[in-house]
Design an enzyme around this catalytic site. Structure first.
Site, PDB file in Angstrom:
ATOM      1  N   GLU A  14       4.677  -4.537  11.967  1.00  0.00           N
ATOM      2  CA  GLU A  14       3.741  -3.409  11.806  1.00  0.00           C
ATOM      3  C   GLU A  14       2.519  -3.959  11.087  1.00  0.00           C
ATOM      4  OE1 GLU A  14       4.177  -0.412  12.999  1.00  0.00           O
ATOM      5  OE2 GLU A  14       6.225  -0.741  13.693  1.00  0.00           O
ATOM      6  N   CYS A  38      -3.182   1.358   6.959  1.00  0.00           N
ATOM      7  CA  CYS A  38      -3.477   0.657   8.214  1.00  0.00           C
ATOM      8  C   CYS A  38      -4.090   1.600   9.240  1.00  0.00           C
ATOM      9  CB  CYS A  38      -2.199   0.039   8.752  1.00  0.00           C
ATOM     10  SG  CYS A  38      -0.852   1.204   8.721  1.00  0.00           S
ATOM     11  N   ASN A  64       0.785  -1.245   0.000  1.00  0.00           N
ATOM     12  CA  ASN A  64       0.000   0.000   0.000  1.00  0.00           C
ATOM     13  C   ASN A  64       0.817   1.296   0.000  1.00  0.00           C
ATOM     14  OD1 ASN A  64       0.715  -0.615   2.644  1.00  0.00           O
ATOM     15  ND2 ASN A  64      -1.129   0.303   3.504  1.00  0.00           N
TER      16      ASN A  64
HETATM   17  N1  LIG Z   1       1.126  -1.052  10.651  1.00  0.00           N
HETATM   18  C1  LIG Z   1       1.640  -0.620   9.519  1.00  0.00           C
HETATM   19  O1  LIG Z   1       2.564   0.175   9.504  1.00  0.00           O
HETATM   20  C2  LIG Z   1       1.085  -1.096   8.204  1.00  0.00           C
HETATM   21  C3  LIG Z   1       1.426  -0.401   7.049  1.00  0.00           C
HETATM   22  C4  LIG Z   1       0.927  -0.841   5.823  1.00  0.00           C
HETATM   23  C5  LIG Z   1       0.109  -1.949   5.745  1.00  0.00           C
HETATM   24  N2  LIG Z   1      -0.211  -2.607   6.883  1.00  0.00           N
HETATM   25  C6  LIG Z   1      -1.110  -3.768   6.813  1.00  0.00           C
HETATM   26  O2  LIG Z   1      -0.783  -4.574   5.683  1.00  0.00           O
HETATM   27  C7  LIG Z   1      -1.934  -5.224   5.171  1.00  0.00           C
HETATM   28  C8  LIG Z   1      -2.052  -5.003   3.682  1.00  0.00           C
HETATM   29  O3  LIG Z   1      -0.857  -5.256   3.015  1.00  0.00           O
HETATM   30  P1  LIG Z   1      -0.593  -6.609   2.208  1.00  0.00           P
HETATM   31  O4  LIG Z   1      -1.851  -7.108   1.610  1.00  0.00           O
HETATM   32  O5  LIG Z   1       0.579  -6.367   1.312  1.00  0.00           O
HETATM   33  O6  LIG Z   1      -0.174  -7.597   3.401  1.00  0.00           O
HETATM   34  P2  LIG Z   1       0.261  -9.135   3.365  1.00  0.00           P
HETATM   35  O7  LIG Z   1       0.409  -9.538   4.789  1.00  0.00           O
HETATM   36  O8  LIG Z   1      -0.600  -9.931   2.485  1.00  0.00           O
HETATM   37  O9  LIG Z   1       1.709  -9.122   2.640  1.00  0.00           O
HETATM   38  C9  LIG Z   1       2.779  -8.375   3.156  1.00  0.00           C
HETATM   39  C10 LIG Z   1       4.093  -9.020   2.725  1.00  0.00           C
HETATM   40  O10 LIG Z   1       4.182 -10.300   3.307  1.00  0.00           O
HETATM   41  C11 LIG Z   1       4.568 -11.248   2.318  1.00  0.00           C
HETATM   42  N3  LIG Z   1       4.097 -12.573   2.714  1.00  0.00           N
HETATM   43  C12 LIG Z   1       2.869 -13.111   2.513  1.00  0.00           C
HETATM   44  N4  LIG Z   1       2.845 -14.383   2.977  1.00  0.00           N
HETATM   45  C13 LIG Z   1       4.057 -14.631   3.505  1.00  0.00           C
HETATM   46  C14 LIG Z   1       4.649 -15.759   4.138  1.00  0.00           C
HETATM   47  N5  LIG Z   1       3.974 -16.890   4.331  1.00  0.00           N
HETATM   48  N6  LIG Z   1       5.932 -15.668   4.547  1.00  0.00           N
HETATM   49  C15 LIG Z   1       6.631 -14.533   4.371  1.00  0.00           C
HETATM   50  N7  LIG Z   1       6.140 -13.444   3.768  1.00  0.00           N
HETATM   51  C16 LIG Z   1       4.861 -13.475   3.344  1.00  0.00           C
HETATM   52  C17 LIG Z   1       3.943 -10.695   1.059  1.00  0.00           C
HETATM   53  O11 LIG Z   1       4.541 -11.254  -0.089  1.00  0.00           O
HETATM   54  C18 LIG Z   1       4.233  -9.219   1.221  1.00  0.00           C
HETATM   55  O12 LIG Z   1       5.556  -8.940   0.840  1.00  0.00           O
HETATM   56  C19 LIG Z   1      -3.092  -4.621   5.960  1.00  0.00           C
HETATM   57  O13 LIG Z   1      -3.476  -5.495   6.983  1.00  0.00           O
HETATM   58  C20 LIG Z   1      -2.497  -3.343   6.531  1.00  0.00           C
HETATM   59  O14 LIG Z   1      -3.131  -2.851   7.663  1.00  0.00           O
HETATM   60  C21 LIG Z   1       0.252  -2.210   8.102  1.00  0.00           C
HETATM   61  O1  LIG Z   2      -0.682   1.599   5.925  1.00  0.00           O
HETATM   62  C1  LIG Z   2      -0.189   2.064   6.914  1.00  0.00           C
HETATM   63  C2  LIG Z   2       0.875   3.058   6.799  1.00  0.00           C
HETATM   64  O2  LIG Z   2       1.760   2.941   7.865  1.00  0.00           O
HETATM   65  C3  LIG Z   2       0.299   4.408   6.709  1.00  0.00           C
HETATM   66  S1  LIG Z   2       1.507   5.579   6.411  1.00  0.00           S
HETATM   67  O3  LIG Z   2       1.836   5.593   5.003  1.00  0.00           O
HETATM   68  O4  LIG Z   2       2.697   5.249   7.173  1.00  0.00           O
HETATM   69  O5  LIG Z   2       0.983   6.878   6.823  1.00  0.00           O
END
Ligand SMILES: NC(=O)c1ccc[n+]([C@@H]2O[C@H](COP(=O)([O-])OP(=O)(O)OC[C@H]3O[C@@H](n4cnc5c(N)ncnc54)[C@H](O)[C@@H]3O)[C@@H](O)[C@H]2O)c1
Ligand SMILES: O=C[C@H](O)CS(=O)(=O)O
Length: 472
Positions: free
Chosen positions: A246, A281, A150
């Site tokens: 995260e 997120c 994202n």
């Molecule tokens: N807290 C934060 O800072 C933050 C920031 C951005 C996104 N997010 C969260 O991320 C999610 C959306 O992003 P997404 O769809 O890319 O997440 P995701 O968990 O599907 O994938 C994230 C990463 O993990 C990898 N991955 C998937 N399965 C794996 C495995 N079995 N072993 C190792 N790596 C693996 C993916 O290839 C990708 O690189 C939402 O839940 C969002 O809230 C959190």
């Molecule tokens: O998706 C979650 C991200 O941490 C939001 S931000 O880009 O860091 O503001």
């Protein structure tokens, strides 16, 4: 068409198997990446480990390299933003904003490279009279960085920047959904003078390449941003090795009747609930509004939502672009329909065309609906009335997630009490949960993760505190 393999020891290598990367608005293939096998991942980790054992960069060298990457990114700002438009479906203005934030994160990482220090340790205990002690912070070693789709530029920099600043070596696995910007970042580090071996990249899916990375015991720390489901899986696979996770949120935002500027609060909740098509997120999701001001709030929110331009992310006037995939848009649409079937009202939006979901405001929802109690990760907000602020605080806390929360009030005592009571990593008063400055400590409690990001804080995670005792 761009075709990126894997970057190991300063060179790109190809693999036979490839994955297509699609333009998220047109659906056309616009790039390809390799699919790293177990052997390729092992080679990358081996190289990172060898580099860590045999080469060190001084603090000033790390500072200079990170500052140079920031300068290169400034020059390539528009080109980099267009990659985000294509591979992430990000609208142009948000893509430019993400590049600008990434540049700031690089600069902050560079600055932190010069400030890594331990502390003096008083040994005021009988038997330790002739001893002096202090701690130093040392790099942990090889860091495995796994990133989401994202915010693929800035969130990758939040891992690579502090890792390099702290003197570690890195094996980066970007998401297969938006990997090209990470490949460009690696190229920029090389152009900036980062010697071979410090930053390696393996492309591929999470299920295969990601798993190979988790199995490699030479990795000292995993820094992961993504879903709680995968975060939990990573923690379960990595034993006593360090992890920084995260994860997600279903961000509550509370608007009390004494909010300093109700119209502004409504505008912020809507615009920051829909930014990046709600795929953040800390995106505004559950909005609790005092009943005295509820109708005015809903009216203003609806007007703001309806004024947003939805569609082609390449059009500079567009506010909301597509979601990451049609299947994700369908999933969110199904959650809306399920809520409506159970009594929710659609104030605006609710319809979908391909991967574009119209920004949606729901009322009449219940706490049990998925759009409220799970992470919706789509341009969908629910506005819920409350009579008693204590009740609203309880509802905000009633979640397994706890990344950030917003509260609008003019009452200082309430604000301070809420800051103590709300069980979140960050409490934002008089702004929305979506507020983030890249230098601040950022990270969740409960299922929202462990560890903090923000270069200064990430460096604490990415270094070990070592004690030195001197017998005088
Ligand atoms: N807290 C934060 O800072 C933050 C920031 C951005 C996104 N997010 C969260 O991320 C999610 C959306 O992003 P997404 O769809 O890319 O997440 P995701 O968990 O599907 O994938 C994230 C990463 O993990 C990898 N991955 C998937 N399965 C794996 C495995 N079995 N072993 C190792 N790596 C693996 C993916 O290839 C990708 O690189 C939402 O839940 C969002 O809230 C959190
Ligand atoms: O998706 C979650 C991200 O941490 C939001 S931000 O880009 O860091 O503001």
């Amino acid at each position: 068409m761009e075709n990126y393999g894997h970057f190991i020891n300063g060179e790109w290598i190809q693999s036979e198997d490839t994955i297509s990367v699609f333009h998220k608005y047109t659906g056309k293939e616009f790039a390809r990446i390799g699919k790293a096998s177990k052997e390729i991942v092992s080679q990358a980790v081996e190289n990172a480990e060898y580099t860590f054992q045999t080469k060190r960069l001084t603090e000033t060298e790390r500072y200079t390299i990170l500052m140079r990457v920031a300068e290169i990114a400034k020059v390539r700002r528009e080109e980099l933003a267009m990659i985000l438009v294509s591979e992430a479906g990000k609208v142009l203005k948000d893509a430019l904003a993400e590049i600008d934030r990434g540049i700031q994160t690089l600069i902050a990482s560079a600055e932190e490279a010069k400030r890594i220090a331990g502390t003096g340790v008083p040994l005021a205990q009988p038997g330790s009279e002739n001893k002096m002690a202090f701690t130093i912070r040392v790099p942990v070693g090889v860091i495995g960085a796994i990133t989401p789709f994202n915010y693929p530029f800035n969130l990758t920099i939040h891992k690579v920047g502090p890792a390099i600043a702290a003197g570690n070596t890195v094996v980066l696995k970007p998401t297969q959904v938006t990997p090209i910007i990470a490949c460009k970042l690696v190229e920029m580090f090389t152009e900036a003078g980062l010697p071979a071996g410090f930053l390696n990249l393996v492309n591929g899916s999470g299920r295969e390449t990601g798993e190979y990375l988790l199995e490699d015991e030479r990795i000292a720390l995993y820094t992961f941003t993504g879903s709680p489901e995968i975060g939990r899986h990573i923690k379960s696979k990595t034993g006593i090795r360090k992890v920084a996770l995260e994860l997600g949120n279903n961000s509550p935002n509370l608007v009390h009747k004494d909010a300093p500027d109700l119209e502004k609060a409504a505008e912020l909740c809507v615009t920051r609930g829909f930014t990046n098509a709600g795929q953040a997120c800390i995106s505004v999701q559950r909005v609790y509004v005092h009943r005295d001001v509820y109708d005015r709030f809903v009216e203003k929110a609806m007007m703001v939502a309806q004024s947003l331009k939805v569609g082609n992310p390449e059009d500079p006037a567009t506010d909301i672009g597509p979601m990451i995939s049609e299947s994700e848009a369908k999933r969110a649409e199904a959650w809306i329909q399920e809520a409506v079937a159970a009594g929710a009202k659609v104030v605006t939006g609710g319809t979908r065309e391909g991967s574009v979901l119209q920004p949606t405001i729901l009322t009449n929802v219940t706490e049990k609906m998925k759009v409220v109690c799970q992470e919706v990760f789509a341009p969908v907000i629910s506005i819920i009335p409350f009579d008693d602020i204590e009740d609203a605080l309880r509802k905000a806390n009633d979640s397994n997630l706890g990344l950030q929360v917003g509260l609008f009030t003019s009452n200082l005592q309430l604000a301070m009490r809420a800051a103590q009571m709300l069980h979140f990593g960050g409490v934002i008063i008089n702004d929305v949960s979506t507020y983030r400055a890249d230098v601040m400590p950022y990270g969740g409690v409960k299922d929202s993760g462990v560890g903090k990001e923000g270069p200064h804080y990430a460096i604490q995670e990415m270094t070990d505190e070592k004690l030195v005792v001197i017998n005088l």
